[in-house]
Design a protein around this motif. Structure first.
Motif, PDB file in Angstrom:
ATOM      1  N   ASP A 178       7.088  -1.646  -7.824  1.00  0.00           N
ATOM      2  CA  ASP A 178       8.041  -2.009  -7.435  1.00  0.00           C
ATOM      3  C   ASP A 178       7.229  -3.830  -6.456  1.00  0.00           C
ATOM      4  OD1 ASP A 178      10.064  -1.528  -9.135  1.00  0.00           O
ATOM      5  OD2 ASP A 178      11.532  -0.323  -7.695  1.00  0.00           O
ATOM      6  N   GLY A 179       6.379  -3.115  -5.349  1.00  0.00           N
ATOM      7  CA  GLY A 179       6.070  -3.707  -4.371  1.00  0.00           C
ATOM      8  C   GLY A 179       6.144  -2.875  -3.144  1.00  0.00           C
ATOM      9  N   LYS A 180       6.649  -1.508  -2.987  1.00  0.00           N
ATOM     10  CA  LYS A 180       7.300  -1.713  -1.686  1.00  0.00           C
ATOM     11  C   LYS A 180       5.734  -1.086  -1.389  1.00  0.00           C
ATOM     12  CE  LYS A 180      11.589  -2.473  -2.491  1.00  0.00           C
ATOM     13  NZ  LYS A 180      11.785  -3.891  -1.887  1.00  0.00           N
ATOM     14  N   THR A 181       6.216  -0.792   0.085  1.00  0.00           N
ATOM     15  CA  THR A 181       4.685  -0.688   0.884  1.00  0.00           C
ATOM     16  C   THR A 181       5.670   1.609   1.722  1.00  0.00           C
ATOM     17  OG1 THR A 181       4.408  -2.763   2.527  1.00  0.00           O
ATOM     18  CG2 THR A 181       3.512  -0.486   3.068  1.00  0.00           C
ATOM     19  N   ILE A 182       4.602   2.561   1.095  1.00  0.00           N
ATOM     20  CA  ILE A 182       5.178   3.192   1.771  1.00  0.00           C
ATOM     21  C   ILE A 182       4.174   3.866   2.526  1.00  0.00           C
ATOM     22  CG2 ILE A 182       5.753   5.895   0.643  1.00  0.00           C
ATOM     23  CD1 ILE A 182       6.502   4.091  -2.002  1.00  0.00           C
ATOM     24  N   ILE A 183       4.632   4.457   3.950  1.00  0.00           N
ATOM     25  CA  ILE A 183       4.158   5.382   4.481  1.00  0.00           C
ATOM     26  C   ILE A 183       4.991   6.866   4.437  1.00  0.00           C
ATOM     27  CG2 ILE A 183       2.657   5.467   6.648  1.00  0.00           C
ATOM     28  CD1 ILE A 183       3.684   2.370   6.654  1.00  0.00           C
ATOM     29  N   ILE A 210       8.790   9.293  -8.501  1.00  0.00           N
ATOM     30  CA  ILE A 210      10.227   8.136  -7.946  1.00  0.00           C
ATOM     31  C   ILE A 210       9.035   7.304  -7.114  1.00  0.00           C
ATOM     32  CG2 ILE A 210      12.094   7.741  -6.146  1.00  0.00           C
ATOM     33  CD1 ILE A 210      13.123  10.838  -7.700  1.00  0.00           C
ATOM     34  N   PHE A 211       8.451   7.892  -5.413  1.00  0.00           N
ATOM     35  CA  PHE A 211       7.221   6.840  -4.850  1.00  0.00           C
ATOM     36  C   PHE A 211       6.413   6.378  -5.915  1.00  0.00           C
ATOM     37  CE2 PHE A 211       7.634   9.292  -0.847  1.00  0.00           C
ATOM     38  CZ  PHE A 211       8.839   9.348  -0.700  1.00  0.00           C
ATOM     39  N   LYS A 212       6.307   6.762  -6.775  1.00  0.00           N
ATOM     40  CA  LYS A 212       4.808   5.763  -8.068  1.00  0.00           C
ATOM     41  C   LYS A 212       5.783   4.553  -8.629  1.00  0.00           C
ATOM     42  CE  LYS A 212       0.908   7.819  -7.273  1.00  0.00           C
ATOM     43  NZ  LYS A 212      -0.994   6.752  -7.465  1.00  0.00           N
ATOM     44  N   ASP A 213       6.757   4.722  -8.299  1.00  0.00           N
ATOM     45  CA  ASP A 213       7.928   3.294  -9.516  1.00  0.00           C
ATOM     46  C   ASP A 213       8.324   3.117  -7.891  1.00  0.00           C
ATOM     47  OD1 ASP A 213       8.669   4.315 -11.693  1.00  0.00           O
ATOM     48  OD2 ASP A 213      10.501   4.395 -11.509  1.00  0.00           O
ATOM     49  N   ILE A 214       8.785   3.079  -7.027  1.00  0.00           N
ATOM     50  CA  ILE A 214       8.981   2.326  -6.236  1.00  0.00           C
ATOM     51  C   ILE A 214       7.801   1.551  -5.689  1.00  0.00           C
ATOM     52  CG2 ILE A 214       9.649   2.277  -2.878  1.00  0.00           C
ATOM     53  CD1 ILE A 214      10.538   5.208  -3.524  1.00  0.00           C
ATOM     54  N   GLU A 249       0.859  -1.637  -0.226  1.00  0.00           N
ATOM     55  CA  GLU A 249       0.138   0.223  -0.348  1.00  0.00           C
ATOM     56  C   GLU A 249       0.685   1.118   0.208  1.00  0.00           C
ATOM     57  OE1 GLU A 249      -3.448   0.992   1.751  1.00  0.00           O
ATOM     58  OE2 GLU A 249      -3.074  -0.784   3.363  1.00  0.00           O
ATOM     59  N   PHE A 250       0.436   2.010  -0.733  1.00  0.00           N
ATOM     60  CA  PHE A 250       0.715   3.735  -0.681  1.00  0.00           C
ATOM     61  C   PHE A 250       0.458   4.766   0.269  1.00  0.00           C
ATOM     62  CE2 PHE A 250       2.495   6.998  -3.503  1.00  0.00           C
ATOM     63  CZ  PHE A 250       3.143   8.103  -2.148  1.00  0.00           C
ATOM     64  N   VAL A 251       0.181   4.926   1.703  1.00  0.00           N
ATOM     65  CA  VAL A 251      -0.189   5.657   2.139  1.00  0.00           C
ATOM     66  C   VAL A 251      -0.029   7.108   2.911  1.00  0.00           C
ATOM     67  CG1 VAL A 251      -1.648   6.007   4.590  1.00  0.00           C
ATOM     68  CG2 VAL A 251      -1.707   3.241   3.510  1.00  0.00           C
ATOM     69  N   ALA A 252      -0.948   7.887   3.152  1.00  0.00           N
ATOM     70  CA  ALA A 252      -0.477   9.237   3.681  1.00  0.00           C
ATOM     71  C   ALA A 252      -0.917   9.768   4.633  1.00  0.00           C
ATOM     72  CB  ALA A 252      -1.083  10.636   1.724  1.00  0.00           C
ATOM     73  N   VAL A 253      -0.373  10.047   5.438  1.00  0.00           N
ATOM     74  CA  VAL A 253      -1.400  10.187   6.954  1.00  0.00           C
ATOM     75  C   VAL A 253      -0.781  12.096   6.753  1.00  0.00           C
ATOM     76  CG1 VAL A 253      -0.268  10.341   9.493  1.00  0.00           C
ATOM     77  CG2 VAL A 253       0.645   8.427   7.571  1.00  0.00           C
ATOM     78  N   MET A 254      -1.922  12.295   7.637  1.00  0.00           N
ATOM     79  CA  MET A 254      -2.139  14.195   7.511  1.00  0.00           C
ATOM     80  C   MET A 254      -2.685  14.058   8.826  1.00  0.00           C
ATOM     81  SD  MET A 254      -3.524  14.897   4.357  1.00  0.00           S
ATOM     82  CE  MET A 254      -2.788  16.723   3.738  1.00  0.00           C
ATOM     83  N   GLY A 261      16.915  -2.534  -0.278  1.00  0.00           N
ATOM     84  CA  GLY A 261      15.688  -2.942  -0.521  1.00  0.00           C
ATOM     85  C   GLY A 261      14.596  -3.328   1.070  1.00  0.00           C
ATOM     86  N   ASN A 262      15.011  -2.307   1.867  1.00  0.00           N
ATOM     87  CA  ASN A 262      13.847  -2.953   2.722  1.00  0.00           C
ATOM     88  C   ASN A 262      12.318  -2.843   2.230  1.00  0.00           C
ATOM     89  OD1 ASN A 262      15.724  -3.554   4.056  1.00  0.00           O
ATOM     90  ND2 ASN A 262      15.811  -1.820   5.705  1.00  0.00           N
ATOM     91  N   ASP A 263      11.115  -3.918   3.022  1.00  0.00           N
ATOM     92  CA  ASP A 263       9.998  -3.673   2.106  1.00  0.00           C
ATOM     93  C   ASP A 263       9.378  -1.694   2.343  1.00  0.00           C
ATOM     94  OD1 ASP A 263       9.849  -6.164   1.174  1.00  0.00           O
ATOM     95  OD2 ASP A 263       9.468  -7.280   2.861  1.00  0.00           O
ATOM     96  N   TYR A 264       9.354  -1.842   3.989  1.00  0.00           N
ATOM     97  CA  TYR A 264       8.344  -0.695   4.640  1.00  0.00           C
ATOM     98  C   TYR A 264       9.261   0.914   3.808  1.00  0.00           C
ATOM     99  CZ  TYR A 264       5.499  -4.520   5.567  1.00  0.00           C
ATOM    100  OH  TYR A 264       5.144  -5.415   5.956  1.00  0.00           O
ATOM    101  N   ILE A 265       9.114   1.521   3.132  1.00  0.00           N
ATOM    102  CA  ILE A 265       9.677   2.974   3.299  1.00  0.00           C
ATOM    103  C   ILE A 265       8.770   4.008   4.110  1.00  0.00           C
ATOM    104  CG2 ILE A 265      10.331   4.664   1.686  1.00  0.00           C
ATOM    105  CD1 ILE A 265      12.246   2.063   0.712  1.00  0.00           C
ATOM    106  N   LEU A 266       9.466   4.448   4.816  1.00  0.00           N
ATOM    107  CA  LEU A 266       8.425   5.609   5.752  1.00  0.00           C
ATOM    108  C   LEU A 266       9.400   6.775   5.606  1.00  0.00           C
ATOM    109  CD1 LEU A 266       8.301   3.789   9.249  1.00  0.00           C
ATOM    110  CD2 LEU A 266       7.237   3.028   7.345  1.00  0.00           C
TER     111      LEU A 266
END
Ligand SMILES: Nc1ncnc2c1ncn2[C@@H]1O[C@H](COP(=O)(O)OP(=O)(O)OP(=O)(O)O)[C@@H](O)[C@H]1O
Ligand SMILES: [Mg+2]
Length: 219
Positions: free
Chosen positions: A190-195, A183-187, A32-37, A159-164
């Motif tokens: 690749d299947g990474k989880t982005i928060i 770049i974030f969309k690209d990552i 998932e690609f999640v934004a925290v506001m 190559g870690n799975d979670y990018i914070l």
């Protein structure tokens, strides 16, 4: 997968008591690609630090990929973080006395990767982020946008799975922010989880889901 159950974070000190997380229930799926506001002081960084195993809950549970993080001792927590989590900080936190190359190499050193493999991986990620020509420079000798890309390269190299990311576009102009989101969309592909913590609605709109925080509560 990230699962928080009735998660509390209470900061207690001389004359203050702040509930930075108040019974947070939250699940974030892999990829998932999640934004925290939320407003300043609402608890966004606290949430990110807890998810990133930089800080611990004072109540409730946090489960990261089937590991109950709430039970782990400091050494095991450290190990888990190095294996799974990569942070991108608002102020980049690059090491001034290391070159750009060495900065990006650091997480691989921390994970005990051999020198040959380190060289290949660092080179690869520098090329991907168009900073290969900066490799012998020091952080103070490159622009803000380049520092940001260096910080991202350092987060990606392991190559870690979670990018914070805490306010990753905070110090960037519109053009560089747009570049960063690409770049974030690209990552993400690749299947990474982005928060990603952000104040900016336009930036948040790149995410699949927006989590709103108010007074330490997820609304
Ligand atoms: N180490 C600490 N000790 C005591 N209180 C803290 C600590 N860190 C954060 N807090 C408090 O916890 C609350 C949440 O802080 P946090 O840094 O998570 O907010 P934030 O949403 O990231 O704000 P900002 O948008 O300004 O970065 C705030 O009231 C803050 O004062
Ligand atoms: Mg913050």
């Amino acid at each position: 997968m990230i699962v928080l159950k009735d998660a509390d974070k209470l900061y207690k000190g001389d004359g203050f008591e702040t509930k930075a997380m108040d019974h947070v229930n939250l699940e974030i799926n892999n990829g998932e690609f999640v934004a925290v506001m939320g407003k300043s002081g609402s608890g966004k960084s606290t949430l990110l630090n807890v998810i990133g195993c930089m800080d611990r809950l004072t109540g409730g549970t946090y489960i990261l990929d089937d590991t109950d993080v709430s039970d782990l001792g400091i050494l095991k927590l450290d190990k888990l973080r190095k294996q799974k989590i990569s942070f991108i900080f608002q102020n980049y936190e690059l090491m001034d006395h290391y070159t750009i190359y060495e900065n990006i190499e650091l997480p691989l050193m921390a994970n005990g990767i051999g020198s040959g493999q380190r060289k290949t991986k660092v080179q690869e990620v520098m090329e991907r982020l168009s900073i290969a020509e900066l490799k012998r420079k020091y952080p103070k000798q490159i622009s803000g946008g380049e520092q940001q890309r260096t910080a991202i390269a350092r987060a990606l190299v392991s190559g870690n799975d979670y990018i914070l990311a805490d306010e990753p576009t905070g110090a960037l102009d519109e053009e560089n922010s747009g570049e960063l989101m690409k770049i974030f969309k690209d990552i993400h592909k690749d299947g990474k989880t982005i928060i990603m913590v952000t104040h900016d609605k336009d930036i948040a709109s790149y995410a699949d889901r927006i989590i709103e925080i108010k007074d330490g509560k997820v609304s």
